[in-house]
Design an enzyme around this catalytic site. Sequence first.
Site, short mmCIF file in Angstrom:
data_model
loop_
_atom_site.label_atom_id
_atom_site.label_comp_id
_atom_site.label_asym_id
_atom_site.label_seq_id
_atom_site.Cartn_x
_atom_site.Cartn_y
_atom_site.Cartn_z
N TYR A 76 -5.89 -6.54 -7.80
CA TYR A 76 -5.30 -5.27 -8.23
C TYR A 76 -4.07 -4.87 -7.42
CZ TYR A 76 -8.75 -5.44 -11.71
OH TYR A 76 -9.46 -5.89 -12.80
N HIS A 132 -9.80 5.51 5.31
CA HIS A 132 -9.94 4.59 4.16
C HIS A 132 -11.24 3.81 4.18
CE1 HIS A 132 -5.29 4.55 3.41
NE2 HIS A 132 -5.78 5.76 3.61
N TYR A 139 4.52 7.05 3.38
CA TYR A 139 4.70 8.47 3.67
C TYR A 139 6.04 8.75 4.33
CZ TYR A 139 0.00 8.99 2.07
OH TYR A 139 -1.13 8.96 1.29
CA LIG Z 1 -3.03 -1.62 -7.98
#
Ligand SMILES: [Ca+2]
Length: 375
Positions: A254, A151, A265
């Site tokens: 966000y 990431h 997962y």
């Molecule tokens: Ca988002």
Amino acid sequence: MIRELLLPTLAAASLAATTAAEAREIATERATIRVTEVASGLEHPWGFEFLPDGRIIVTERPGRVRLIAGDGTLSPPLAGVPRVRAQGQGGMLDVALDPDFAANARVWLCYSEPGDGGASTALGHGRLDRNALRDFTVVYGQQPKTSGNLHYGCRIVFDDGDHVFLALGDRFRRDQVQDLGNDFGKVIRLRRDGSVPADNPYVGRDGARPGIWSHGHRNIQGAAWHPERRELWTVEHGARGGDEINAPRAGLNYGWPVITYGRDYTFLRIGEGTAKPGMEQPLHYWDPSIAPSGMAFHIAPTLAIPAWRGNLFIGGLKEQRLSRLELDGQRIVHEERIDVAGNQRIRDVVMGPDGHLYVATDAPNGRVLRIEAAR
Ligand SMILES: [Ca+2]
């Protein structure tokens, strides 16, 4: 290798014979397209851009940057590029040309920078001089560095003024993404001289990193400037389900990992659900995931495929398709997935200066492909 660009006066018949092995015609919803291989033999290409002379500059994740000539020939790796930690998702990642490249020859790179504590995403630039980058200078380093190889995010976008955006990932430190005191899961906005703009949303706030533009992102691997709406758009990987498109605005949250459409997962629920006051909804999300990387708007002075005008294109790694998204303002009203790469992972999508779309495939023998209208 494609000779078409070098031999424009060849008869169509012989041209077709020359390129038959590489070109594929595909009937899509709105246009019949032809996909042509521009280059191959790239090891996990990650980002690419066109130089003003028509050559392509491309990164390879293991730590190299090369130039691709008009006949598809690859240059040796450029000298003078920074050292990277090429493990897992890390390496030499995005490349972008400075908007004033014609005057300053400046090439921007983002990559996983090794150092005390592990690695983090860094942004810097050097001056392209034949087959080297001179005077490479680091402009921004994601804080803090951390162990692990996941990431990194890493897309570079210029606005139409003096700003550069660096889109980051959460470095798999999801519990710290909502904290404005680090750069995990943030979009960073700087001036092109590397300074923090005075109108960034957290300038002067105690405990906040002043470069932060927006936060609550998971792993952004596609981003582009919408030239008509004049705003940044991004696409990020969710967990299982929950990839999302946003148009990040100053100071907004966000949501990750508090709200998400994805599941862990292990199928465990993440966070508190899909919506919460004070957190933005994505413009679009995918469930199941496509694993998005690369983003380009099909808006150009000369459009090769007029029926695609105003569409947004996003690559799919897991999905191995190019997603064509029709927009109504910020709303995504229709999606078509096109197999432009013959079931290969798509890592980057670029609108070429010739008005054609180009993609790079993520593979040990990665390719750059041109997408144009079939004749
Ligand atoms: Ca988002």
